[in-house]
Design a protein around this motif. Structure first.
Motif, PDB file in Angstrom:
ATOM      1  N   GLY A 135       0.817  -1.212   0.000  1.00 17.36           N
ATOM      2  CA  GLY A 135       0.000   0.000   0.000  1.00 17.36           C
ATOM      3  C   GLY A 135       0.846   1.255   0.000  1.00 17.36           C
ATOM      4  N   LYS A 136       1.931   1.258   0.776  1.00 17.60           N
ATOM      5  CA  LYS A 136       2.821   2.419   0.824  1.00 17.60           C
ATOM      6  C   LYS A 136       3.528   2.639  -0.513  1.00 17.60           C
ATOM      7  N   VAL A 137       3.938   1.557  -1.156  1.00 20.68           N
ATOM      8  CA  VAL A 137       4.585   1.691  -2.464  1.00 20.68           C
ATOM      9  C   VAL A 137       3.626   2.305  -3.474  1.00 20.68           C
ATOM     10  N   LEU A 138       2.390   1.817  -3.509  1.00 17.69           N
ATOM     11  CA  LEU A 138       1.409   2.339  -4.454  1.00 17.69           C
ATOM     12  C   LEU A 138       1.047   3.788  -4.133  1.00 17.69           C
ATOM     13  N   GLU A 139       0.945   4.097  -2.836  1.00 19.23           N
ATOM     14  CA  GLU A 139       0.677   5.478  -2.435  1.00 19.23           C
ATOM     15  C   GLU A 139       1.801   6.403  -2.893  1.00 19.23           C
ATOM     16  N   LEU A 140       3.046   5.964  -2.688  1.00 16.31           N
ATOM     17  CA  LEU A 140       4.194   6.775  -3.068  1.00 16.31           C
ATOM     18  C   LEU A 140       4.233   7.012  -4.575  1.00 16.31           C
ATOM     19  N   LEU A 141       4.068   5.958  -5.362  1.00 16.90           N
ATOM     20  CA  LEU A 141       4.078   6.117  -6.811  1.00 16.90           C
ATOM     21  C   LEU A 141       2.917   6.986  -7.281  1.00 16.90           C
ATOM     22  N   GLY A 142       1.746   6.792  -6.680  1.00 15.98           N
ATOM     23  CA  GLY A 142       0.579   7.581  -7.068  1.00 15.98           C
ATOM     24  C   GLY A 142       0.775   9.064  -6.829  1.00 15.98           C
ATOM     25  N   LEU A 143       1.288   9.421  -5.654  1.00 18.99           N
ATOM     26  CA  LEU A 143       1.525  10.828  -5.340  1.00 18.99           C
ATOM     27  C   LEU A 143       2.590  11.423  -6.253  1.00 18.99           C
ATOM     28  N   PHE A 144       3.672  10.682  -6.453  1.00 16.19           N
ATOM     29  CA  PHE A 144       4.779  11.186  -7.272  1.00 16.19           C
ATOM     30  C   PHE A 144       4.339  11.395  -8.722  1.00 16.19           C
ATOM     31  N   LEU A 145       3.601  10.436  -9.272  1.00 15.34           N
ATOM     32  CA  LEU A 145       3.170  10.549 -10.657  1.00 15.34           C
ATOM     33  C   LEU A 145       2.092  11.618 -10.820  1.00 15.34           C
ATOM     34  N   ALA A 146       1.241  11.777  -9.820  1.00 11.86           N
ATOM     35  CA  ALA A 146       0.167  12.773  -9.910  1.00 11.86           C
ATOM     36  C   ALA A 146       0.719  14.186  -9.967  1.00 11.86           C
ATOM     37  N   GLU A 147       1.774  14.463  -9.199  1.00 12.20           N
ATOM     38  CA  GLU A 147       2.301  15.825  -9.170  1.00 12.20           C
ATOM     39  C   GLU A 147       3.196  16.124 -10.366  1.00 12.20           C
ATOM     40  N   GLY A 148       3.579  15.112 -11.119  1.00  7.30           N
ATOM     41  CA  GLY A 148       4.464  15.349 -12.265  1.00  7.30           C
ATOM     42  C   GLY A 148       3.825  15.066 -13.599  1.00  7.30           C
ATOM     43  N   GLY A 149       2.496  14.977 -13.639  1.00  7.54           N
ATOM     44  CA  GLY A 149       1.836  14.593 -14.868  1.00  7.54           C
ATOM     45  C   GLY A 149       1.680  15.692 -15.892  1.00  7.54           C
ATOM     46  N   ASN A 150       1.806  16.957 -15.460  1.00 12.17           N
ATOM     47  CA  ASN A 150       1.589  18.065 -16.386  1.00 12.17           C
ATOM     48  C   ASN A 150       2.874  18.834 -16.600  1.00 12.17           C
ATOM     49  N   PRO A 151       3.619  18.562 -17.674  1.00 13.08           N
ATOM     50  CA  PRO A 151       4.897  19.237 -17.887  1.00 13.08           C
ATOM     51  C   PRO A 151       4.756  20.712 -18.196  1.00 13.08           C
ATOM     52  N   ALA A 152       3.540  21.194 -18.465  1.00 17.01           N
ATOM     53  CA  ALA A 152       3.341  22.605 -18.784  1.00 17.01           C
ATOM     54  C   ALA A 152       2.926  23.419 -17.584  1.00 17.01           C
TER      55      ALA A 152
END
Length: 333
Positions: A189-206
């Motif tokens: 659960g912690k691994v998925l939470e970490l990846l989810g948060l990291f990917l969510a904040e970096g999804g918009n390069p603009a």
């Protein structure tokens, strides 16, 4: 290169120690490196060291994993001499993170003596990450999306500062691995939470472009963040920050919202509370010591802020961490 089989994680190890050059370096690195299997095609590695002298080693590997790195404490240099996208000379510092995919890589790492160095990586096979994302595929960074396509020539690397919440979850996962916390559901659960948060904040390069920030202004915003993180217990005023960095107060606020998604005040408050949570996770301080370390003089104010953010009083959270470390779930999964 043929990877050594790591029976602790049940799949090819992400680290081949035989490339370090000597048995002495191999033994030292093994004492600082730990791997944990999350599920087939996904594992976590942690590095935890405080060296008496500089430690340098060369490495090379053929890689099947996408790597997500989170630097929690200290700094080290990683000279990637050979990658499919050219040479990269990286200076990794606490509070930064990155994601990348290199099928072949060769480089040299230098870890300085005298300072604690902690980092954690999540390693995921592309097929596994693609199946996890499914409907969310369009929300991730285009370079990551391209790397998930089954074709050649999609190697990439991206690095950025980590939001306080991402740092906190990475820290929780780090201590879960390091302390051999044995509840697999919690760890996954912690691994998925970490990846989810990291990917969510970096999804918009603009995102930065929305604030019409120049490259120099974005560098200033990142420098202001670094100053706040260094002086979080007794931070400067917004006016002092703006004057020191030769940027207007309104521009600082707008830039912070564009780059980090929150105001300077909210960023600092979140960073301090997440720092408190990390200090509790490390287990070396009581409630009063944590409060004073992050700049709270009034314990009641600290308790109210912590409870509002995390839904539990600091004393109860501290007690649960101690119970976990000394009893419940202790043992390697």
């Amino acid at each position: 290169m043929t990877a050594q089989k790591n029976t602790a994680i049940g799949l090819d190890s992400v680290r081949d120690f035989s490339t370090l050059g000597s048995e002495q370096k191999e033994r030292l690195f093994r004492s600082m490196w730990q791997e944990y299997r999350v599920r087939p095609g996904m594992c976590v590695s942690v590095f935890d060291a405080q060296l008496q002298e500089d430690f340098t080693f060369c490495y090379r590997k053929e890689n099947r994993f996408m790597d997500f790195g989170f630097f929690l404490e200290g700094a080290f240099a990683n000279d990637l001499r050979k990658t499919p996208i050219g040479r990269l000379n990286l200076e990794n510092r606490a509070g930064e993170g990155g994601m990348g995919f290199f099928r072949e890589i060769e480089g040299t790492v230098t870890i300085p003596a005298g300072k604690k160095t902690r980092l954690i990586h999540v390693h995921v096979l592309p097929d596994v990450l693609r199946s996890l994302l499914e409907q969310d595929m369009e929300t991730v960074h285009p370079e990551l999306r391209g790397a998930l396509e089954p074709r050649e020539g999609n190697d990439f690397y991206r690095r950025r500062c980590l939001q306080p919440m991402v740092q906190a979850v990475a820290n929780e996962l780090f201590f879960g691995v390091r302390n051999n916390f044995g509840v697999r559901m919690y760890m996954e659960g912690k691994v998925l939470e970490l990846l989810g948060l990291f990917l969510a904040e970096g999804g918009n390069p603009a995102a930065d472009k929305k604030a019409a920030l120049s490259p120099r202004e974005r560098d200033v915003i990142h420098a202001i963040r670094a100053e706040l993180e260094e002086r979080y217990a007794s931070p400067p005023t917004l006016a002092e920050i703006a004057a020191r960095h030769h940027m207007g107060v309104s521009k600082v606020q707008a830039g912070f919202r564009a780059v980090f998604g929150m105001s300077v005040f909210n960023f600092l408050k979140e960073y301090k509370l997440q720092k408190a949570k990390m200090l509790f996770d490390e287990g070396d301080m009581n409630v009063s010591e944590v409060a004073w370390t992050i700049g709270y003089i009034n314990l009641s104010h600290f308790g109210a802020a912590f409870r509002k953010r995390f839904g539990v009083l600091p004393k109860a959270y501290h007690k649960s961490i101690r119970a976990r470390a000394h009893g419940v779930g202790h043992g390697r999964a």
